[in-house]
Design a protein around this motif. Structure first.
Motif, PDB file in Angstrom:
ATOM      1  N   LEU A 148      29.867  32.251  24.803  1.00 17.16           N
ATOM      2  CA  LEU A 148      29.789  30.991  25.533  1.00 17.16           C
ATOM      3  C   LEU A 148      30.056  31.237  27.017  1.00 17.16           C
ATOM      4  O   LEU A 148      30.844  32.116  27.382  1.00 17.16           O
ATOM      5  N   GLU A 188      25.304  30.918  24.926  1.00 18.58           N
ATOM      6  CA  GLU A 188      25.108  29.476  25.047  1.00 18.58           C
ATOM      7  C   GLU A 188      25.933  28.911  26.197  1.00 18.58           C
ATOM      8  O   GLU A 188      27.037  29.384  26.467  1.00 18.58           O
ATOM      9  N   MET A 198      28.434  22.279  18.657  1.00 21.63           N
ATOM     10  CA  MET A 198      27.550  23.394  18.435  1.00 21.63           C
ATOM     11  C   MET A 198      27.995  24.284  17.268  1.00 21.63           C
ATOM     12  O   MET A 198      27.356  25.268  16.953  1.00 21.63           O
ATOM     13  N   ILE A 201      23.605  35.672  20.811  1.00 19.72           N
ATOM     14  CA  ILE A 201      23.360  34.291  21.222  1.00 19.72           C
ATOM     15  C   ILE A 201      24.314  33.958  22.362  1.00 19.72           C
ATOM     16  O   ILE A 201      25.534  34.033  22.208  1.00 19.72           O
ATOM     17  N   ARG A 238      27.456  19.182  26.848  1.00 21.76           N
ATOM     18  CA  ARG A 238      27.288  20.075  25.696  1.00 21.76           C
ATOM     19  C   ARG A 238      28.624  20.761  25.410  1.00 21.76           C
ATOM     20  O   ARG A 238      29.062  21.645  26.125  1.00 21.76           O
ATOM     21  N   ARG A 262      28.635  35.115  18.838  1.00 19.83           N
ATOM     22  CA  ARG A 262      28.144  34.155  19.823  1.00 19.83           C
ATOM     23  C   ARG A 262      28.992  34.265  21.081  1.00 19.83           C
ATOM     24  O   ARG A 262      30.191  34.525  21.021  1.00 19.83           O
ATOM     25  N   ARG A 282      24.756  32.842  32.159  1.00 22.64           N
ATOM     26  CA  ARG A 282      24.005  33.298  30.987  1.00 22.64           C
ATOM     27  C   ARG A 282      23.012  34.388  31.376  1.00 22.64           C
ATOM     28  O   ARG A 282      22.836  35.369  30.640  1.00 22.64           O
TER      29      ARG A 282
END
Length: 373
Positions: A168, A186, A370, A184, A365, A166, A175
């Motif tokens: 970030l 995020e 998460m 992924i 967030r 993942r 992104r």
């Protein structure tokens, strides 16, 4: 929300987590957040005149501190690993050997800042997470000195990111810039400091000055400040006052500032927000760099508008107030910036409106929410 079971996290970061820069402050807040419910063990690299924050020292296990490579050694490793030197300045065999001996005992490997992503190449783990404080390919290829290396930089960053489970980042803009193979990516939010949230803006007086805020050992900040001093300051009305906040100012630039009558350098301030909140506007003449500028986020959270460039506002939502005025005021030239400053007006009521609008829209967030996704 499903409660996350206690996890063991190996937090590998390129800098000592502390309050001295925006990125390090985010790391410190995240570690505080994670350590409230999880075990966090830290490996970090030292940075001149920076130490790890006392706020986290008793809450986590600090396993190792390493030193940054000399330029020659970094270049040698960049050739061996075929990575752009930016990504190898914190690579050494001792650190790799230590991490390799312990990493399988952790549920999560968290790589903080792109300078430590290189270690992921050598670790096979089901949960490797990378925090991109900046998109390095954008940061460097904006600088013409590095344009010839564009392919090498892009290839290096993509190769490293592809080893993560993942990724970030801090904005939708970043992104969209991160190109990876089925990873992924995020978006997480910055922590808004309680020193900001606790300020009662309605009860404060409004000052008549403008301010700058940043780490002045960073070239993108310093070059913009020098541009302002040389190109804009002579065009500003002589009765306008400017205050500069932040550590790391080179001695030769301090001497230049000392010779100016209406601009002063305050240095590192324990609580810069008490100054920013009373200023008419934050000035952000940034012409290089990448990522979301935390000082702009913090200024808007204080109700203080920002006069800056497109680069200063990248990845930050537009904040309108008082009949569709924009709190992010874009300038196009030195002359235009001086005109904006000379004619700038803001009321206390308008600053309250800016703050309330921003805080109502800004995301909350956080990575800790998460972890089970």
């Amino acid at each position: 929300m499903k409660k996350c079971s206690k996890k063991k996290i190996l937090f590998i970061t390129a800098f000592p987590p502390n309050e001295q820069t925006a990125g390090q402050n985010y790391s410190m807040n995240l570690i505080n957040d994670l350590s409230s419910t999880h075990q966090v063990d830290i490996i970090y690299w030292g940075y001149e005149k920076h130490s790890i924050s006392k706020k986290i020292i008793d809450r986590v296990n600090v396993l190792k501190e390493y030193s940054v490579n000399m330029k020659v050694l970094s270049i040698i490793w960049s050739v061996i690993l075929f990575l752009f030197p930016f990504f190898t300045v914190r690579f050494n065999l001792a650190a790799l050997g230590y991490i390799h001996r312990i990493y399988k005992h952790y549920d999560i490997l968290y790589f903080d800042f792109s300078q430590v992503f290189v270690y992921s190449l050598f670790l096979s783990h089901s949960c490797k997470i990378m925090m991109c404080h900046d998109v390095i390919s954008q940061k460097y290829t904006r600088d013409n000195r590095f344009y010839i290396y564009k392919w090498w930089i892009n290839n290096s960053e993509k190769r490293l990111l592809n080893t993560a489970k993942r990724i970030l980042c801090f904005s939708e803009k970043d992104r969209s810039l991160i190109s990876t193979n089925e990873k992924i990516v995020e978006v997480v939010s910055f922590y808004i400091d309680n020193k900001i949230l606790d300020i009662q803006l309605e009860t404060l007086g409004l000052g008549s000055f403008f301010c700058f805020y940043g780490a002045w050992n960073r070239n993108e900040n310093l070059s913009g400040l020098l541009w302002f001093i040389n190109k804009v300051l002579p065009l500003c009305d002589s009765d306008i006052v400017f205050k500069i906040i932040g550590g790391g100012m080179p001695l030769d630039v301090k001497k230049i500032i000392e010779k100016k009558r209406n601009i002063s350098y305050l240095g590192f301030v324990e609580n810069p927000y008490s100054i920013i909140v009373q200023s008419k506007a934050l000035l952000a003449p940034l012409f290089s760099g990448a990522g979301v500028k935390v000082k702009v986020i913090e200024s808007l959270a204080l109700g203080t508008p920002v006069i800056g460039t497109n680069i200063a506002f990248e990845g930050i939502m537009r904040v309108d107030y008082a009949n569709n005025k924009n709190a992010q005021v874009l300038f196009s030239s030195a002359e235009n910036m001086a005109t904006l400053i000379n004619n700038f007006q803001i009321s206390q009521k308008e600053k309250v409106d800016i703050r309330n609008t921003f805080l109502s829209k800004y995301g909350s967030r956080k990575f800790i929410h998460m972890m089970n996704l």
